[in-house]
Design an enzyme around this catalytic site. Structure first.
Site: not given
Lengths: 343, 343, 343, 343
Positions: B72, B128-129, B267, B273
């Protein structure tokens, strides 16, 4: 409203998701009632009708095939066919509209039923080959590409282990989209499609060039690919098989010719029906669900004679008449793009 | 030309396919030379550079992750950062252009390097979003949706067997595309996304309605979802957890509240990842390959400061400046569409 | 010690995992050195040898195929073949032992090299068909069954949608294990294996009985299945194809006969090479890794002429001579068990 | 005979295949009749009973979960519990025998019902953790290993791209089989299991050694793993988290300690319920089907108080009493074998 649904032609992953999307949208948003015609237009012509409730579509989005069955019956043929008889059947069963899920033949029939008979029809395009120009992509195509790509991944390791040339035959009678996309995804060394006839010399040149780089050649060929006859003019070596009546798929004809001409052991694999069965990919489930939902919206918009399509990220409604006049062929620039990767 | 490539930010299935597409197009069509900057902008700033040959990209299209590594690092920070220093590094290594594959931060940095420093940069959108407005879809998104959908399919059977409520947390810090698409594909009973805060009362109402129909509720929640505070105003029962410092993901906070309020054993599962690793889907391989190829074309068109994007079925080139000013949020009509299915 | 490894015969998912297991165990536990013979026994006969380091086997367990290449060369044939020449090659390269991974032919050759030439050989059984009696299961078999089962799952939905009979042809030249297990796993309506010839009447009776229960018949047939000639005696209808030279696989011969006799549209699918390529299942990776590790232990135990096998959950070492004298056929009680499910 | 089936405890891929195998064998071979008890022993105690016909088990072998539902109810507890009440229920409904599919608790209860109450019970072992000593492998285990292995494959690429340490937590409360097998299959750099406590120093040593070889460390840890307290004695750095009440899984505790001690960015992933849901692997479908069939054979053999198990490639029948007294722990030699690969 009481809406009848039918699925016609070869089956395709996502048909059940379309049905589910339509029924859920209809029942929840509009309090509609649904029936299914069994075995495509055959169910319309023969009044073979089953109710479809919300309960019946539970869990359907991931289920391959079609719960309604499918066939290639033409609604204009046979006893009970034709607009008048069909309208009478609809009236008898109180059915207000038909959602017809099918390929070019089905959509053309749907348009004629609407134009000539005034029947309330909405079309949903179905083509695993992605050969309908009206829609960016059709459901089932992504699943078929995924399955073909997985096959390429598998064939590659066995090809490398034996130094063999592998020829994988995928669907695509008139257009080469499945071969193009799976070939790009899997890194094929040659992609052969109906839109781009190639000579046997060119194919063998590709194969030898791959071998020259120390790799095992892998070719993806669409079932509708044909050899460029120019190749035959130059040399007939090994091409006799092509002049005999076809015994197998194109891959089964190519492999022995490649082997004879290049001396590289070659094997054919025909993926066949595996490409059209089984659970749809997530992409196809979303697309099919949205198309089914949109078809019901079109019913309530009384957009008779139209069909739902994907344009970019949107589901739109277009006139069937406008949508079915041309095939969605692989354009030259897309083939050129892919060819750079193996050229 | 000598072209440097870097991958920056969180990794994403398809990064290697972009690199392969760029290198093959560059080498075959333009006789270009390639180097990679290691660990994103860090490799530019620190001149950590590796050659990439055609041989190096062999078989890469199906390989997850990035052979270049990622980080990053911001190219404007640290010793060696800033346009002048970077240009000096490029000159020293004879590098004519940078292809920067990254998200909004990377693309903004790329734009500034071009605007402020005159550096030859082409961007490739990576998210990816699917949160970049410039492109219909970004590579990696389809793979993530596929993985999340498979998880839903698996959770559903265990939910049904025990009559439990399952809460699946997927990626999506600012936008809910992965939750929306996987939820539609998997038939989730509630889809919770950052764009659409919901009260805990509404969520429990959905859960109880599902249970009322005799089914085990399955909720997909994007990691960036937040509870609508209106809910808290009405009742604080079970919401204490939310006022404590966050201990886990949103799903791990929701599950016990739902259980406490509805009495249905609940649950949480955090996919994490797994969504960003591994082999890309065929869809993402094709998209990523095409974007990589188009980035090289943009280099030879000297379209500096632009990025490549998907529009419909076409790869286009747009100005980074135009493309990065807004997030690609899930629009209201898409959420409404999905909500019909579980409403 | 310096150990040479070779992979021989048709490739099989797990070969690379065997190599990795052997190399890691050898390097880490014994400080051994490894080389690979390229293309099976050919590499031994022609001294085509490559070093294999710990680095070379990184990530190999999930990779299909074999990094060493494979062929069907017989070590007793050709120039350089035979025990004396091979021992000379080993001496020249300072190779102390050979680990030979292969099927019955390879293991028999390994035994002869040991018995007749005193060469230090350890065998690792490789048979995707699971036809070696020495081992409970062989690596690659589980992967092949998984792939065949997935194909059945896919074919079932397309069969149901069209009311068709599907005939799936899987590997199994002499034994029917892949057909038996995939047929049981996929719920096939008939399983046809080499060990159990059936008459065409019996097959059609099964097909019609399935149709009678309202289902689309799905048949799994091993490539080595043959029709019981008793059937031919009773009736020749549609059996002419069998008297002609074989043009395709057994499935391609059965489908038209079934269609002609039962009137049910029938389609054949030949899985072919897809079954032997690609990433091994986790089961096969574990089994192959353990076998590779055990082969190295056998080397350090100087258990020359023996091979490693799976018995229950244990890896054991047995004499090759004892292990290769008989085929692992599907026993009658296992076929009877399976037949109950479709009988 | 009228046979009642129940599934008890945590669900497991293959439960439905057991039910299908039992019903098909019972109906076809013995003309038996079947009912299911809903929600495990709860259905026996509360006489919550549903019929199961041959039609009901159609397509079940590939379906995850259990159509009967499951719970952790103890048949000796609550109103209606205990041998006498249960026998009365069976008599009232004309049920001759119970096939109880469950883990150690269920099997122990089954044995007691038989021993103390003379109830006709046959057990089928169910444990996704593979912790029952009576059987070589139990159904569901192979599927869980496959899912965990796929997760490792995915995590590896994202770990490599960022130079991170990934800690994957898999099921295994008392035994480490899933961690052991998936770790071997996926090439994990450390496998942590309940049978083998390790000090934090040892774990960090492994992590640093992997990093030293230029790789991104990947650890698989079974949920029941505990740190060797010897480690704590030497140093408390970063171990405070362990002395607080447990907030998450073991992986979520390990990752920050590893990061703090080694300086390598570390991330935890908890696979959770995904491991127990969804379609079983082909291996598990075959095993489960055979166990179900054998349970019915045991019923007709009146082998009350026994259970069916896998031994090598055979399904055998053993006394429950003999089979449930000890856990199937990972033996030392299997851990040593695996440790060579990462040591």
């Amino acid at each position: 409203m009481k809406i009848g649904i039918l699925t016609s032609g070869g089956d395709c992953p996502g048909l059940n998701a379309v049905i589910r999307g339509a029924v859920l949208n209809g029942v929840i948003s509009h309090d509609a009632e649904f029936v299914g015609f069994r075995w495509g237009w055959k169910g319309v012509v023969e009044a073979d009708i089953m109710p479809i409730t919300r309960h019946d579509v539970r869990g359907l989005s991931k289920q391959g095939g079609t719960i309604l069955g499918s066939s290639r019956t033409n609604p204009f043929e046979g006893e009970g066919g034709g607009p008048d008889n069909i309208q009478r059947t609809l009236d008898e069963h109180g059915i207000d509209a038909i959602i017809a899920i099918g390929g070019e033949g089905t959509l053309t029939a749907a348009r004629r039923l609407h134009d000539e008979g005034g029947i309330n029809v909405i079309g949903v395009p179905k083509t695993i080959d992605n050969d309908l120009a009206a829609t960016d992509y059709s459901f089932g195509f992504d699943t078929a590409v995924e399955i073909a790509t997985e096959a390429i991944d598998r064939l590659r390791t066995t090809a490398d282990s034996h130094g063999r040339c592998m020829v994988l035959e995928v669907m695509g009678r008139h257009v080469g989209w499945i071969a193009l996309h799976s070939g790009m995804a899997g890194g094929a060394h040659a992609i052969l499609i109906p839109e781009q006839p190639q000579s046997i010399e060119q194919i063998c040149e590709w194969v030898e060039s791959v071998r020259g780089r120390g790799r095992a050649p892998l070719i993806v060929v669409a079932e509708g690919f044909t050899l460029d006859s120019m190749g035959e003019a130059h040399s007939h070596k090994g091409l006799d098989a092509f002049n005999r009546p076809r015994l197998g798929g194109i891959s089964e004809q190519l492999a022995p010719i490649i082997e004879e001409r290049t001396g590289i052991e070659s094997r054919a694999t025909v993926l066949g029906h595996i490409q059209r069965g089984g659970a749809p990919s997530a992409y196809d489930r979303v697309l099919a669900t949205r198309l089914g939902m949109a078809a019901v919206t079109a019913v309530y918009d009384r957009a008779w004679g139209s069909m739902v399509t994907l344009r970019g990220t949107d589901i739109e409604t277009v006139s069937i008449a406008d949508a079915t006049h041309s095939l969605n062929r692989v354009p030259q620039h897309r083939y050129d793009e892919a060819k750079i990767l193996f050229g």
